[in-house]
Scaffold this motif. Structure first.
Motif, PDB file in Angstrom:
ATOM      1  N   VAL A  90       0.878  -1.274   0.100  1.00 15.88           N
ATOM      2  CA  VAL A  90       0.308   0.077  -0.040  1.00 15.88           C
ATOM      3  C   VAL A  90       0.958   1.239  -0.054  1.00 15.88           C
ATOM      4  CG1 VAL A  90      -1.593   1.424   1.539  1.00 15.88           C
ATOM      5  CG2 VAL A  90      -1.933  -1.230   1.009  1.00 15.88           C
ATOM      6  N   VAL A 111       2.427   1.765  -3.643  1.00 11.33           N
ATOM      7  CA  VAL A 111       1.483   2.478  -4.553  1.00 11.33           C
ATOM      8  C   VAL A 111       1.380   3.835  -4.265  1.00 11.33           C
ATOM      9  CG1 VAL A 111      -0.748   2.385  -5.363  1.00 11.33           C
ATOM     10  CG2 VAL A 111       0.307   0.203  -5.027  1.00 11.33           C
ATOM     11  N   ALA A 112       1.298   4.339  -3.027  1.00  8.55           N
ATOM     12  CA  ALA A 112       1.175   5.862  -2.772  1.00  8.55           C
ATOM     13  C   ALA A 112       2.316   6.303  -3.205  1.00  8.55           C
ATOM     14  CB  ALA A 112       0.702   5.990  -1.187  1.00  8.55           C
ATOM     15  N   TRP A 137       4.714   5.696  -5.264  1.00 12.88           N
ATOM     16  CA  TRP A 137       4.718   5.736  -6.537  1.00 12.88           C
ATOM     17  C   TRP A 137       4.033   6.642  -7.268  1.00 12.88           C
ATOM     18  CZ3 TRP A 137       0.398   3.464  -9.716  1.00 12.88           C
ATOM     19  CH2 TRP A 137       0.690   3.224 -11.081  1.00 12.88           C
ATOM     20  N   ALA A 138       2.741   7.074  -6.792  1.00 12.76           N
ATOM     21  CA  ALA A 138       1.995   8.096  -7.292  1.00 12.76           C
ATOM     22  C   ALA A 138       2.473   9.477  -6.956  1.00 12.76           C
ATOM     23  CB  ALA A 138       0.277   8.083  -6.877  1.00 12.76           C
TER      24      ALA A 138
END
Lengths: 228, 228
Positions: free
Chosen positions: A182, A185-186, A188-189
């Motif tokens: 989780v 992904v955060a 990465w964004a």
DNA sequence: GTCTATAACGAGATAGAC
DNA sequence: GTCTATCTCGTTATAGAC
């Protein structure tokens, strides 16, 4: 029998490359929304209908440009990862992030094509997914190496997000704890938030020393995924 | 003498609003790059030359739409801030972030206009800066309140970034420590990375429960600026 | 089989004369 | 404000060169 076929194939590859090159130039000058097959053909001294031997439609040409851009960026990220294979995880992470930023600054229009506003009337096909995932996979790999080696810091995961984390782990981050998936992904964004803001001018009059600022910010992102 | 002038002024405001409304519809259908005064005029049953009484050029119309979008988003953020005036800083922070996300999901094309790819051939004038800064100022305000109240967590700041931090404090974040100003700018950019990735489709096949994911991620951002 | 060129379609934008 | 003549576009059908 070998030479003529080889020559034909070679010619085809060359013309295909020339078309994409001209299209990229158009991308820079007019933007993806106004990419026109006719203009590309004109620039190449061809007639528009001839392009259809190479790309069955304008959208397919756009798709090819998108995949090329993702692949070019992904390759830059993978090179940065491989160059620092002996370094500490945090340093490998920041090296990859800096490679992403460097690529974006060097290819602003292709960056806009893949991470900017969607092109009206165009919807990217599934074929782009593989190339689009490359940068993410590089980041996942670095964190997985750290997890199997020096270990990761503990991260919180609210109960309501656990199912999502489990799903992410199963889908694309095997061997990683769900809370790390989780966080990844955060991060990465958020990485692309930093890059996009610099590239699209939001940092004008706000951030001066962008390189130093960026390095510091992505070091923070590294910590947010458990690297230390 | 009073009524005719008042009526004229009112009519002018109404027509201006109708033009912008039609232009926003065009934005959604064709994108900012193809925004054309002629098409707007057609939709309104006017002749294109008549529009020049209201907007001296296509670029000026674009600028007006950009300012409106920034203002609409800024207002949403300010409302969220004011609604939670008694709450803990972290909760006020996440409320504002969620308002930003909510506005973006409700106005995807206007979001793309202000935070997406730059429009080729268009360069935003200085007039947009004030409106563009509103969301950032809301975030700064929340962190300043926390700094003057319950206090902030300690944050690291490498020596090489100190000058940049001092500059930011002087320019737009008075009363805040430089390391907080730097972290705030990073968090601000990262927030829009999260929003943009969701809106532009990068989260397809990656994040499922986007609302929960987003709340968790921006809570992390709150911590990264020292809120606790 | 592989390619390019000509011509044409329907739709839309654009410039200028009136 | 209106009309018209002339552009652009993506796309297809067709014919002929290699």
């Amino acid at each position: 029998m070998s030479t003529p076929q080889g020559a034909r194939a070679r010619a085809r590859i060359e013309v295909t490359a020339a078309i994409k090159e001209a299209a990229r130039r158009q991308l820079a000058e007019e933007g993806a929304a106004k990419l026109s097959l006719r203009a590309v053909a004109r620039e190449l001294g061809m007639v528009s209908s001839a392009l259809y031997r190479y790309f069955p439609s304008r959208d397919e040409l756009l798709t090819a440009l998108i995949i090329d851009a993702y692949d070019s960026l992904g390759e830059a990220a993978e090179k940065a990862r491989d160059a620092g294979s002996g370094a500490a995880p945090v340093d490998r992470w920041t090296a990859v992030c800096e490679a992403v930023r460097g690529w974006a600054l060097a290819h602003p229009h292709e960056y806009a094509l893949i991470y900017g506003s969607p092109v009206p009337g165009y919807s990217a096909p599934e074929t782009t997914i593989r190339a689009a995932a490359r940068v993410g996979l590089v980041l996942i790999g670095i964190v997985r190496d750290a997890h199997e080696g020096p270990g990761l810091a503990d991260l919180p995961l609210p109960a309501e997000l656990r199912p999502e984390g489990e799903r992410m782990v199963a889908a694309f981050a095997p061997d990683l704890p769900p809370e790390v998936a989780v966080a990844l992904v955060a991060a990465w964004a958020q990485l692309f938030g930093l890059v996009g803001f610099e590239l699209f001018g939001q940092f004008n009059n706000v951030v001066d020393d962008r390189e130093t600022f960026f390095r510091h910010a992505v070091t923070g992102l590294a910590h947010s995924v458990g690297l230390r």
